[in-house]
Design a protein around this motif. Sequence first.
Motif, short mmCIF file in Angstrom:
data_model
loop_
_atom_site.label_atom_id
_atom_site.label_comp_id
_atom_site.label_asym_id
_atom_site.label_seq_id
_atom_site.Cartn_x
_atom_site.Cartn_y
_atom_site.Cartn_z
N ILE A 45 64.07 7.98 1.58
CA ILE A 45 62.70 8.14 1.00
C ILE A 45 62.53 8.17 -0.53
O ILE A 45 61.40 7.90 -1.08
CB ILE A 45 62.16 9.56 1.70
N GLU A 46 63.66 8.39 -1.17
CA GLU A 46 63.59 8.44 -2.94
C GLU A 46 62.85 7.22 -3.65
O GLU A 46 62.20 7.43 -4.40
CB GLU A 46 64.72 8.73 -3.24
N PHE A 71 66.65 11.95 2.59
CA PHE A 71 66.12 11.96 1.22
C PHE A 71 66.74 10.62 0.58
O PHE A 71 65.65 10.17 -0.23
CB PHE A 71 66.86 13.08 0.53
N LYS A 121 60.65 5.41 -2.38
CA LYS A 121 59.31 5.30 -2.33
C LYS A 121 58.42 6.34 -3.00
O LYS A 121 57.44 6.28 -3.08
CB LYS A 121 59.09 5.39 -0.57
N LEU A 122 59.02 7.35 -3.31
CA LEU A 122 58.40 8.27 -4.27
C LEU A 122 58.10 7.90 -5.58
O LEU A 122 58.61 7.10 -6.43
CB LEU A 122 59.33 9.50 -4.42
N PRO A 123 56.71 8.26 -6.24
CA PRO A 123 56.64 7.97 -7.44
C PRO A 123 56.88 8.61 -8.69
O PRO A 123 56.65 8.45 -9.85
CB PRO A 123 54.95 7.93 -7.40
N PHE A 124 58.22 9.26 -8.47
CA PHE A 124 58.69 10.38 -9.48
C PHE A 124 59.16 9.68 -10.49
O PHE A 124 59.25 10.05 -11.83
CB PHE A 124 59.30 11.40 -8.91
N ASN A 125 59.82 8.48 -10.36
CA ASN A 125 60.58 7.86 -11.33
C ASN A 125 59.93 6.71 -12.08
O ASN A 125 60.37 6.04 -13.03
CB ASN A 125 62.01 7.21 -10.96
N GLN A 126 58.62 6.55 -11.96
CA GLN A 126 57.52 5.52 -12.61
C GLN A 126 56.89 6.48 -13.63
O GLN A 126 55.84 6.63 -13.81
CB GLN A 126 56.74 5.03 -11.61
#
Length: 51
Positions: free
Chosen positions: A39-40, A36, A42-47
Amino acid sequence: MYGWIWRHLPGPVALKVVEALLLVAGIVALLMLVVFPWIEPKLPFNQVTTG
């Protein structure tokens, strides 16, 4: 798959339960401590953009 794992764990049922719990705990620790965090970013959740 779970049946295959259960059949291949050595020992009586009580020991198999302990081994299965340790196996699950190891997998959860591997996911939380290695996968986790890797991969964090690389995830778009914080954009987040506001307009």
